[in-house]
Design a protein around this motif. Structure first.
Motif, short mmCIF file in Angstrom:
data_model
loop_
_atom_site.label_atom_id
_atom_site.label_comp_id
_atom_site.label_asym_id
_atom_site.label_seq_id
_atom_site.Cartn_x
_atom_site.Cartn_y
_atom_site.Cartn_z
N TYR A 1 0.82 -1.21 0.00
CA TYR A 1 0.00 0.00 0.00
C TYR A 1 0.86 1.26 0.00
CZ TYR A 1 -4.37 -2.58 0.85
OH TYR A 1 -5.47 -3.40 0.74
N TRP B 1 -10.04 -2.99 -8.51
CA TRP B 1 -9.10 -2.29 -7.65
C TRP B 1 -7.78 -3.03 -7.52
CZ3 TRP B 1 -6.64 -3.13 -2.93
CH2 TRP B 1 -6.08 -2.00 -2.34
N GLU B 2 -7.84 -4.34 -7.29
CA GLU B 2 -6.62 -5.10 -7.06
C GLU B 2 -5.88 -5.33 -8.36
OE1 GLU B 2 -3.50 -6.73 -5.43
OE2 GLU B 2 -5.12 -5.80 -4.28
N CYS B 3 -4.57 -5.13 -8.33
CA CYS B 3 -3.77 -5.31 -9.53
C CYS B 3 -2.30 -5.44 -9.12
CB CYS B 3 -3.92 -4.12 -10.48
SG CYS B 3 -3.25 -2.57 -9.81
#
Length: 390
Positions: free
Chosen positions: A49, A263-265
């Protein structure tokens, strides 16, 4: 003119082999590898993050680079993990009803055709193939005769996976738009080796991968959607990137093509894709495209002069893929024997382009795809190795 020595120095993978598989998964330049690996190391240091937050501007820059390459607004782009994902996400969002018609190209890719057949079964729509003309490219007269108000979507392939022809996309799009049909362009094999201008082509959507001619990482791709069209479509799958949860029983879709994103990548891969596109832009796309075309034509002509070798490319305009067969040898045997001499080619099988290969009674072809970093000495070595097989 491109600095070939410099290109090769920036592409370590080409030092000890003749690499002719940029139509499959190309060799990335050093900047792509360094960008991708550096971010993975940063994630290992501070977590994914925080590492992503440090690169927010660079992540926005990925879409800006792609937009510059294809003459689009960055807001009209969605990033994904593959061309197939991008193509499918758009295709499955187009409403279909019983009796609607889906037209696919005679050289359409297997994944596209399978998706079209599945949706036809689910919705009662029908799938029809646009014939090829005598040269092998999309038959515009046949398309013109087929088109009517029941045609809801036309699937076009810019460059087939099994050969070097270039289909007349802009002309076909104008025919389709005459009845209001949507045009979805598979640019998987053209992005990075041919000019792509969505304003000139006038397609409604375009899908592409990062790993082929763009020389980005595997696991990257993008989708372009005409801005006003994007606002009228709802993808079949949503998450908190593609929509906002606004009330216990409601959500609002993203106001642009990002409604087709999750969103996740892999942030590292996306940064690598951005580096690859910027690398191409810095080199000068027109110079890269010309170098690819020159090398492919050199190979095409040289192979055609070898007894026992048949060049299988069709069409009136050719791209960077050269397909061929060798008498008395299966394409897989050719691939493997060349690999033994550190020459990398690949094989395209019937299932990838079933309609075209069946019509030509071919089970498979060898596919050579030289990028701009391949030297002419490499090409001569490849041609000599093929000659020795005969």
């Amino acid at each position: 003119m491109l600095d070939i020595a410099g290109l090769r120095a920036e592409t370590p993978g080409c030092e000890n082999q003749v690499f002719l598989d940029s139509a499959g998964s190309s060799l990335p330049p050093r900047i792509v590898v360094d960008t991708t690996v550096a971010h993975l190391r940063r994630e290992a240091e501070i977590g994914g993050y925080r590492a992503a937050n440090e690169r927010i501007d660079d992540l926005h820059g990925v879409k800006a680079a792609i937009a510059e390459l294809i003459n689009a607004d960055p807001a009209a782009l969605a990033l994904s993990d593959s061309a197939s994902r991008s193509w499918s996400d758009f295709f499955y969002s187009v409403p279909l009803a019983p009796g609607d018609r889906i037209l696919i190209s005679g050289s359409d890719y297997g994944s596209n055709a399978i998706a079209a057949l599945q949706r036809a079964r689910q919705t009662g729509a029908v799938v029809e193939a646009i014939p090829s003309d005598s040269s092998g490219q999309l038959d515009l007269d046949a398309l013109d005769a087929m088109i009517d108000g029941r045609v809801k979507l036309v699937s076009l392939v810019h460059v087939p996976t099994n050969g070097g022809l270039v289909n007349p996309v802009a002309e076909a799009t104008r025919i389709a738009h005459r009845v209001g049909a949507l045009v979805l362009l598979d640019a998987c094999q053209s992005a990075g080796q041919l000019p792509l201008d969505v304003a000139e082509l006038e397609v409604d959507a375009l899908s592409a991968t990062g790993r082929k001619w763009l020389r980005g990482p595997r696991g990257t791709g993008f989708l372009y959607v005409r801005p006003e069209l994007a606002l009228s479509l709802e993808p079949g799958r949503l998450d908190l990137q593609s929509a906002e949860w606004t009330a216990p029983d409601d959500y609002v879709l993203a106001p642009d093509a990002s409604r087709f994103e999750f969103w996740e990548c892999s942030v590292a891969n996306r940064l690598g894709l951005g580096a690859a596109v910027r690398y191409l832009l810095d080199l000068g796309p027109a110079r890269v495209y010309a170098a690819i075309a020159e090398r492919a034509e050199y190979v095409r002509k040289a192979l055609a002069e070898i007894p026992g070798v048949t060049v299988r490319d069709r069409g009136t305009q050719h791209a960077g893929i050269v397909s061929f067969t060798v008498d008395r040898l299966e394409p897989i045997q050719v691939r493997d024997r060349l690999a033994g001499e550190d020459i990398t080619v690949t094989v395209s099988h019937r299932g990838s382009t079933l309609l075209d290969m069946s019509a030509r009674e071919l089970n498979s072809v060898v596919r050579a795809a030289p990028h701009c970093f391949v030297s002419f000495e490499d090409l001569d070595r490849f041609v000599g190795a093929v000659r020795s097989l005969t």
